[in-house]
Scaffold this motif. Structure first.
Motif, PDB file in Angstrom:
ATOM      1  N   GLY A   9       0.682  -0.960  -0.333  1.00  0.00           N
ATOM      2  CA  GLY A   9      -0.126   0.284   0.104  1.00  0.00           C
ATOM      3  C   GLY A   9       1.168   0.759   0.145  1.00  0.00           C
ATOM      4  O   GLY A   9       1.593   1.725   0.498  1.00  0.00           O
ATOM      5  N   LYS A  40       2.045   4.150  -9.853  1.00  0.00           N
ATOM      6  CA  LYS A  40       3.308   4.386  -8.770  1.00  0.00           C
ATOM      7  C   LYS A  40       4.735   3.671  -9.095  1.00  0.00           C
ATOM      8  O   LYS A  40       5.153   4.018  -8.798  1.00  0.00           O
ATOM      9  N   HIS A  82      -6.672  -4.498   7.296  1.00  0.00           N
ATOM     10  CA  HIS A  82      -5.627  -5.413   7.364  1.00  0.00           C
ATOM     11  C   HIS A  82      -5.396  -6.427   7.218  1.00  0.00           C
ATOM     12  O   HIS A  82      -4.562  -7.577   7.670  1.00  0.00           O
ATOM     13  N   GLU A  99       0.627  -1.958  10.500  1.00  0.00           N
ATOM     14  CA  GLU A  99      -0.409  -0.839  11.366  1.00  0.00           C
ATOM     15  C   GLU A  99      -1.138  -0.226  11.801  1.00  0.00           C
ATOM     16  O   GLU A  99      -1.909  -1.628  11.688  1.00  0.00           O
ATOM     17  N   LYS A 100      -1.791   0.228  12.564  1.00  0.00           N
ATOM     18  CA  LYS A 100      -2.806   0.635  13.572  1.00  0.00           C
ATOM     19  C   LYS A 100      -3.706   1.141  12.914  1.00  0.00           C
ATOM     20  O   LYS A 100      -3.376   2.209  12.039  1.00  0.00           O
ATOM     21  N   TRP A 167     -11.760   7.020   1.860  1.00  0.00           N
ATOM     22  CA  TRP A 167     -11.361   4.681   3.236  1.00  0.00           C
ATOM     23  C   TRP A 167     -11.999   5.827   4.495  1.00  0.00           C
ATOM     24  O   TRP A 167     -12.675   4.810   4.783  1.00  0.00           O
ATOM     25  N   ASP A 180      -9.409   5.274  13.677  1.00  0.00           N
ATOM     26  CA  ASP A 180      -7.907   6.119  12.790  1.00  0.00           C
ATOM     27  C   ASP A 180      -7.699   6.668  14.477  1.00  0.00           C
ATOM     28  O   ASP A 180      -5.717   6.435  13.694  1.00  0.00           O
TER      29      ASP A 180
HETATM   30  P1  NAD Z   1      -4.076   6.698   2.657  1.00  0.00           P
HETATM   31  O1  NAD Z   1      -5.300   6.424   1.835  1.00  0.00           O
HETATM   32  O2  NAD Z   1      -3.219   7.219   2.153  1.00  0.00           O
HETATM   33  O3  NAD Z   1      -3.006   5.460   1.851  1.00  0.00           O
HETATM   34  C1  NAD Z   1      -4.018   3.973   1.701  1.00  0.00           C
HETATM   35  C2  NAD Z   1      -3.261   3.237   0.073  1.00  0.00           C
HETATM   36  O4  NAD Z   1      -4.224   2.251  -0.079  1.00  0.00           O
HETATM   37  C3  NAD Z   1      -4.038   4.203  -0.870  1.00  0.00           C
HETATM   38  O5  NAD Z   1      -2.405   3.790  -1.791  1.00  0.00           O
HETATM   39  C4  NAD Z   1      -4.924   2.923  -1.756  1.00  0.00           C
HETATM   40  O6  NAD Z   1      -4.143   3.054  -3.217  1.00  0.00           O
HETATM   41  C5  NAD Z   1      -4.296   1.937  -1.324  1.00  0.00           C
HETATM   42  N1  NAD Z   1      -5.574   1.153  -1.749  1.00  0.00           N
HETATM   43  C6  NAD Z   1      -5.608  -0.264  -1.751  1.00  0.00           C
HETATM   44  N2  NAD Z   1      -7.043  -0.728  -2.562  1.00  0.00           N
HETATM   45  C7  NAD Z   1      -7.632   0.456  -1.724  1.00  0.00           C
HETATM   46  C8  NAD Z   1      -9.131   0.251  -1.787  1.00  0.00           C
HETATM   47  N3  NAD Z   1     -10.009  -0.758  -1.854  1.00  0.00           N
HETATM   48  N4  NAD Z   1      -9.497   1.414  -1.356  1.00  0.00           N
HETATM   49  C9  NAD Z   1      -8.647   2.398  -0.810  1.00  0.00           C
HETATM   50  N5  NAD Z   1      -7.119   2.751  -0.937  1.00  0.00           N
HETATM   51  C10 NAD Z   1      -6.504   1.382  -1.555  1.00  0.00           C
HETATM   52  O7  NAD Z   1      -4.025   6.512   3.613  1.00  0.00           O
HETATM   53  P2  NAD Z   1      -2.810   5.666   4.874  1.00  0.00           P
HETATM   54  O8  NAD Z   1      -3.117   7.440   5.148  1.00  0.00           O
HETATM   55  O9  NAD Z   1      -1.620   5.569   4.342  1.00  0.00           O
HETATM   56  O10 NAD Z   1      -2.991   4.524   5.627  1.00  0.00           O
HETATM   57  C11 NAD Z   1      -3.308   3.394   5.494  1.00  0.00           C
HETATM   58  C12 NAD Z   1      -3.316   2.393   6.841  1.00  0.00           C
HETATM   59  O11 NAD Z   1      -1.825   3.406   7.114  1.00  0.00           O
HETATM   60  C13 NAD Z   1      -3.913   2.812   7.797  1.00  0.00           C
HETATM   61  O12 NAD Z   1      -4.650   1.852   8.611  1.00  0.00           O
HETATM   62  C14 NAD Z   1      -3.472   3.826   8.973  1.00  0.00           C
HETATM   63  O13 NAD Z   1      -4.728   4.103   9.763  1.00  0.00           O
HETATM   64  C15 NAD Z   1      -2.232   4.099   9.006  1.00  0.00           C
HETATM   65  N6  NAD Z   1      -1.301   5.754  10.140  1.00  0.00           N
HETATM   66  C16 NAD Z   1      -0.623   5.365   9.917  1.00  0.00           C
HETATM   67  C17 NAD Z   1       0.149   6.452  10.239  1.00  0.00           C
HETATM   68  C18 NAD Z   1       0.981   6.644  12.239  1.00  0.00           C
HETATM   69  O14 NAD Z   1       1.051   6.956  12.472  1.00  0.00           O
HETATM   70  N7  NAD Z   1       0.875   4.741  12.864  1.00  0.00           N
HETATM   71  C19 NAD Z   1      -0.279   7.558  10.562  1.00  0.00           C
HETATM   72  C20 NAD Z   1      -1.293   7.459   8.839  1.00  0.00           C
HETATM   73  C21 NAD Z   1      -1.913   5.841   8.994  1.00  0.00           C
END
Ligand code: NAD
Length: 328
Positions: A9, A40, A82, A99-100, A167, A180
């Motif tokens: 991802g 990408k 996840h 990830e959380k 999402w 979240d």
């Molecule tokens: P995001 O929306 O930016 O990225 C999600 C990715 O998943 C995208 O690249 C998307 O193309 C892909 N994807 C694949 N199948 C998908 C679908 N069916 N629908 C939507 N997207 C799809 O999200 P993010 O902010 O990168 O978050 C991803 C994970 O990381 C989440 O579980 C979030 O809770 C976690 N996160 C953790 C932290 C932290 O500080 N630990 C911070 C941000 C996000």
């Protein structure tokens, strides 16, 4: 012999935080990518020098089983995905970082843990704050009763989001403020107290029902811990808040913000002030987790930590829905 990590991802968190952080780690590096977005790939390959053989999609990621460059599969997909992908990852025989929030239900969390146990691989959840020294001090101060017996905790994590069509607003995908951001409040309270809550009372509210049609915008909840310690918590996609306050018998200590990537700021009632102690939280987290693999040690944040938070999340949803206090 750095630990090779494959990110699954390539959204915001992978692109802006984890991949750059992997360039600052000592014990691991970005070895591969798994993506459903072919457009990408060229940019990532070029930027991080990833060979063609280490680029996968969701259909062929099982083949990572045969790739010696990759030791860890890191799940950074929408939260509702996840469980499926962490289990796929475990079944390749590679270690799993997830990830959380760990997953949507306790049942899903348990099935990830079981898959990792069955395959004899390590599992860790991306709770970066447990790797952060100020947060670790909070836990220590509670344990040592530095300011006396803890009486109350306040843990609030939320931000104003104007997003639509994402999402994070989709129930099936694990959207909503509680999954979240609320898990930061829950995890902080559980972590600093080193105890599990025994009951919860929760209230859900929204000021924008047209956007929050299926997930929570704001959730207020009070966690009751053994010995009568209360954690007053809130999370939101509509309100900016980011603070952790521990009130004890003889003093208090707090951080605000307490879970931002940087710019942490805190003080305690004895007059001391504190701020960021490390340069990059994600680099620290991944180095700790890579070392646990290299030295075959226990990880700092095992799957059970993710599961325990989701157990509380399930109780919060139930309490809010039924309008009553729910035992955990
Ligand atoms: P995001 O929306 O930016 O990225 C999600 C990715 O998943 C995208 O690249 C998307 O193309 C892909 N994807 C694949 N199948 C998908 C679908 N069916 N629908 C939507 N997207 C799809 O999200 P993010 O902010 O990168 O978050 C991803 C994970 O990381 C989440 O579980 C979030 O809770 C976690 N996160 C953790 C932290 C932290 O500080 N630990 C911070 C941000 C996000």
């Amino acid at each position: 012999d750095k630990v090779g990590v494959a990110l699954v991802g390539l959204g915001g968190y992978s692109k802006n935080q984890l991949a750059p952080a992997l360039e600052q780690t000592e014990h691991c590096y970005l070895a591969g990518i798994v993506t459903g977005s072919p457009e990408k790939i060229p940019e990532w390959q070029k930027k991080y020098n990833i060979p063609d053989g280490n680029v996968y999609n969701y259909e062929n990621m099982d083949d990572i089983a045969n790739n010696d460059d990759i030791d860890v599969i890191y799940i950074v997909l929408p939260s509702g995905m996840h469980a499926e992908y962490a289990i796929k990852a475990a079944n390749t025989g590679k270690h799993v970082w997830c990830e959380k929030p760990m997953a949507k239900t306790v049942e899903e969390c348990q099935s990830i843990i079981d898959a990792c146990n069955k395959n004899n691989v390590k599992l860790t959840i991306g709770y970066r704050m447990q790797h952060e020294p100020n947060t670790q001090n909070f836990k220590k101060w509670v344990e040592e009763r530095k300011f006396g017996e803890v009486k109350m905790i306040e843990a609030m994590a939320g931000f104003y989001s104007s997003r639509t069509g994402h999402w994070r607003l989709d129930k099936e995908m694990g959207g909503g403020a509680l999954y979240d951001m609320g898990v930061y409040s829950i995890n902080a309270a559980r972590y600093v107290l080193q105890q599990e809550p025994i009951s919860v009372m929760a209230y859900e509210s929204t000021t924008r029902p047209e956007i929050f049609t299926e997930v929570d915008e704001t959730m207020n909840f009070i966690l009751e811990f053994p010995d009568g310690v209360m954690a007053n918590c809130a999370t939101s996609f509509g309100i900016n808040m980011n603070r952790l306050i521990v009130t004890a018998q003889d003093g208090h200590f707090r951080m605000e913000p307490f879970q931002s990537y940087n710019g942490l700021k805190g003080f305690s009632s004895d007059g001391s002030q504190f701020s960021d102690k490390i340069k990059n939280q994600q680099a620290k987290q991944m180095d700790n987790d890579a070392l646990a693999i290299k030295e075959n040690k226990e990880v700092l944040v095992p799957g059970e930590e993710g599961l325990k938070d989701i157990k509380v999340v399930e109780a919060i949803f139930k309490s809010a829905e039924e309008g009553r206090r729910v035992k955990i």
